[in-house]
Design a protein around this motif. Structure first.
Motif, PDB file in Angstrom:
ATOM      1  N   UNK A 142       0.801  -1.227   0.000  1.00  0.00           N
ATOM      2  CA  UNK A 142       0.000   0.000   0.000  1.00  0.00           C
ATOM      3  C   UNK A 142       0.838   1.282   0.000  1.00  0.00           C
ATOM      4  N   UNK A 183      -5.356   9.223   1.812  1.00  0.00           N
ATOM      5  CA  UNK A 183      -5.928   7.921   1.441  1.00  0.00           C
ATOM      6  C   UNK A 183      -4.927   6.796   1.709  1.00  0.00           C
ATOM      7  N   UNK A 186      -4.826   6.240   5.332  1.00  0.00           N
ATOM      8  CA  UNK A 186      -6.049   5.548   5.788  1.00  0.00           C
ATOM      9  C   UNK A 186      -5.960   4.050   5.475  1.00  0.00           C
ATOM     10  N   UNK A 187      -5.529   3.750   4.259  1.00  0.00           N
ATOM     11  CA  UNK A 187      -5.465   2.340   3.861  1.00  0.00           C
ATOM     12  C   UNK A 187      -4.391   1.583   4.657  1.00  0.00           C
ATOM     13  N   UNK A 190      -6.102   1.129   8.055  1.00  0.00           N
ATOM     14  CA  UNK A 190      -7.307   0.291   8.039  1.00  0.00           C
ATOM     15  C   UNK A 190      -6.957  -1.158   8.348  1.00  0.00           C
ATOM     16  N   UNK A 191      -7.768  -1.759   9.197  1.00  0.00           N
ATOM     17  CA  UNK A 191      -7.520  -3.153   9.555  1.00  0.00           C
ATOM     18  C   UNK A 191      -6.712  -3.295  10.823  1.00  0.00           C
ATOM     19  N   UNK A 192      -6.035  -2.201  11.227  1.00  0.00           N
ATOM     20  CA  UNK A 192      -5.257  -2.289  12.463  1.00  0.00           C
ATOM     21  C   UNK A 192      -6.052  -1.748  13.647  1.00  0.00           C
TER      22      UNK A 192
END
Lengths: 202, 465
Positions: A142, A183, A186-187, A190-192
């Motif tokens: 990412x 972005x 954010x990505x 995200x998920x953490x």
């Protein structure tokens, strides 16, 4: 004359920083190279845009570097690594060499088609676009995808600044750069974050 | 009152307000109501025309200056704004029923506002930048904060970002082509750049691989919204290009390129849909085929071009809303949406299953449903152009029909002793029933779209002439 020399120095800086972004496995070096790349791109943009408007691009770029750096710092050391794509340094250096050769070869023809751009601007722009596309082609990480997109955009902005100087475009392009930085952050994050229900939040 | 402030500034501000201050239920109602009111205003009050309401004179002025450039919404934009905000209202009201996060409404309003700005901005090619910003705002909807980003979303953002430079640069080159139309080299370069830009934006074959990936990894309601909103505005943006540059309309090779891209999308979308075992991926491929149909419409050299295009766009919004909402409801029971998990759900979620099938059949162009009138008009146009093309479009739509039949078979695959249940909530049932009635209404009475469609072609001065 001096301005031309500085422009060529900026092109060399762009080549070195784009290569560093492509080959480095350490995110600190990649982000440092991105910051240097924005400085060199800023100089090339000033050849066609007023200083104040060029500064917007530099400040935005450095803000993006700061956003990505702070996010990555907060994540600690992760072991996420591309396994499918070629990872060898020499493969990537060769890739960047091909991009450089294509850029140098194509620049005079583009200069003929769009007179007044200047060879350093064209070569600098093409190096970044090519380097960014090459980067996007060999990674799915990412942070690296974000770096690749920012590199492509920086290259495009160098060339586009020569043909379009509207304030709205400069502003929107700055917004797109900042948006990509946010972005990307954010990505990465995200998920953490653990899942919370509405009741927990209240 | 000012049109850009009303249809761009206000929804954007409300979106920000909802994002920071509101929770689920109220957000859906506020967002939906605001969008519905904006649609009604667009329908009732013509822009740039003075109206006397009681003793008060009301006039919505059309333009505003922003950073030296103009944002302009004219009288002709009214029906388009009504259509966009009307469909957006349906999406936002459906948020509560689909149990989607409240930020869907907030970001959705901001996205629609930005895309409306892309219609309004002058010079119009700056719309590429606004499309990119809107695409970036979609990403938080696709990736909830508790979920890792998948490959689909990464490819989506890469393709959308790569589209922008191509379009912006081609716009600059097109000005040169207009100045010297005889310069073949510049014309080819500009056409190629523009083609590549729109290939990324429309997700033309083979650049659509992110769509089925997203349908697997992201919430179906948010992905459905994305598949409605971005291609719709991209199509309007593309119509703008065709309208402004005469050589784009008159060059046969460009029309052929659009035609073949459309045929590839319809045929491959339909065939791949027939081979899927995942409900979300089927929706994805159906949306791809539908975008292909839009491209086919763009390639038609008929005076009915804009009418058929909007006849395709309006039902598309409703079909995707109903389909995505029903999938969201099913997903709460069968998380993966694979065939193996949704077997026999017709007896447990009858309304949602009926909605999925009706929306699917409507996209196939089944008679009496919303998609039928546009397909019929398209067939008439295509049959005149080429029977081979018509055959491949038929193959694509047949593939979609096969997918619909397979979906139906899986849903009813259960023992006859299984009891019928009704697990949808009242809100979900009402929303789905309204949607299904809408699909029938637009199919049986397509003239219901006439108030929009009659005046929409005036948006584009030169198209269809």
């Amino acid at each position: 004359m001096v301005l031309d020399i500085v422009s060529w120095v900026a092109v060399v800086l762009i080549f070195v920083s784009a290569t560093a972004i492509l080959i480095s496995h350490d995110w600190r070096i990649s982000l440092g190279a991105l910051a240097v790349m924005y400085l060199a791109a800023f100089w090339l943009v000033t050849r066609h845009l007023p200083f104040a408007m060029s500064t917007v691009k530099l400040i935005t770029g450095w803000m993006v570097v700061a956003i990505l750096g702070m996010t990555r710092l907060g994540l600690g050391e992760t072991t996420q690594e591309d396994t499918f794509f070629p990872r060898g340094i020499w493969f990537r250096i060769t890739l960047m060499g091909i991009v450089a050769l294509v850029s140098i070869g194509a620049a005079p023809r583009i200069e003929d088609a769009i007179p007044g751009l200047g060879l350093p601007v064209i070569i600098g722009g093409l190096l970044l676009i090519g380097g960014g596309v090459a980067h996007l082609g060999i990674t799915s990480d990412l942070l690296r995808v974000t770096l690749g997109l920012l590199t492509v955009l920086a290259g495009f902005e160098i060339i586009y600044a020569a043909v379009e100087s509207a304030i709205l475009v400069t502003g929107l392009l700055a917004l797109v750069n900042l948006g990509l930085g946010i972005l990307g952050s954010y990505l990465l994050v995200a998920g953490s974050i653990p899942l919370e229900s509405e009741e927990d939040e209240a | 009152m000012n049109a850009p402030i009303l249809w761009i500034g206000l929804p954007f501000a409300v979106g920000l307000f909802i994002l920071f201050f509101m929770r689920n239920r109220f957000a859906a109602w506020l967002g939906g109501t605001i969008a519905a009111i904006l649609a009604l205003i667009a329908l009732i009050f013509p822009i740039d025309t003075a109206l006397l309401v009681a003793s008060v004179s009301i006039k919505i002025s059309p333009a505003i200056q922003f950073f030296g450039r103009s944002f302009e919404l004219n009288t002709a934009d009214g029906p388009l704004l009504a259509m966009i905000y009307g469909l957006a209202a349906f999406w936002f009201f459906g948020t509560e029923a689909s149990k989607t996060e409240s930020r869907f409404v907030a970001l959705g309003l901001m996205i629609v506002a930005l895309l409306t700005a892309s219609i309004a901005v002058e010079p119009f090619l700056y719309a590429a930048l606004l499309l990119e910003v809107a695409a970036m705002l979609v990403v938080p909807l696709l990736v909830p904060h508790y979920q890792k980003a998948g490959r689909g979303v990464v490819r989506f953002i890469i393709y959308q970002t790569l589209a922008m430079p191509f379009i912006l640069f081609s716009g600059w080159m097109l000005a040169g082509v207009e100045a010297s139309p005889g310069d073949l080299g510049t014309t080819i370069q500009a056409g190629t750049m523009l083609g590549l830009g729109f290939a990324f934006l429309f997700a033309v074959f083979p650049l659509y691989n992110w769509i089925p990936m997203l349908m697997e990894e992201a919430p179906p309601y948010a992905t459905g919204f994305l598949l409605w909103v971005l291609p719709t505005f991209t199509a309007i943006f593309a119509f703008g290009f065709l309208d402004r540059y005469a050589w784009l309309r008159s060059t046969p090779s460009i029309a052929d390129a659009i035609l073949f891209a459309g045929v590839f999308m319809v045929a491959s979308g339909g065939i791949f849909a027939a081979l899927q075992r995942h409900l979300g991926r089927i929706l994805g491929f159906a949306a791809i085929a539908e975008t292909g149909l839009l491209l086919l419409v763009m390639s038609l050299r008929t005076s009915e071009f804009t009418t058929i295009a909007f006849l395709t766009l309006i039902p598309r919004g409703l079909e995707l809303t109903v389909w995505a909402l029903a999938l969201s409801i099913i997903k709460r029971k069968a998380y993966t949406l694979r065939f193996s998990e949704v077997q026999g759900l017709a007896r447990k979620y009858p309304v949602a299953v009926a909605a999925i099938l009706l929306a699917h059949l409507s996209m196939t162009g089944f008679p009496l449903l919303a998609g039928f009138p546009s397909r019929l008009a398209l067939w008439q146009g295509l049959a005149v152009e080429s029977l081979t093309i018509s055959f491949w479009v038929f193959v694509g739509l047949l593939g979609l029909l096969v997918a619909a039949v397979r979906t139906l078979a899986v849903f009813v695959m259960t023992s006859s002793e299984t009891k019928w249940e009704w697990n949808e909530t009242w809100t979900q049932t009402i929303m789905l029933v309204i949607g299904m009635l809408g699909l029938f209404l637009l199919g049986v009475f397509p003239q219901a779209m006439q108030p929009f469609i009659a005046s929409l072609p005036t948006l584009f001065e030169h198209l269809g002439q």
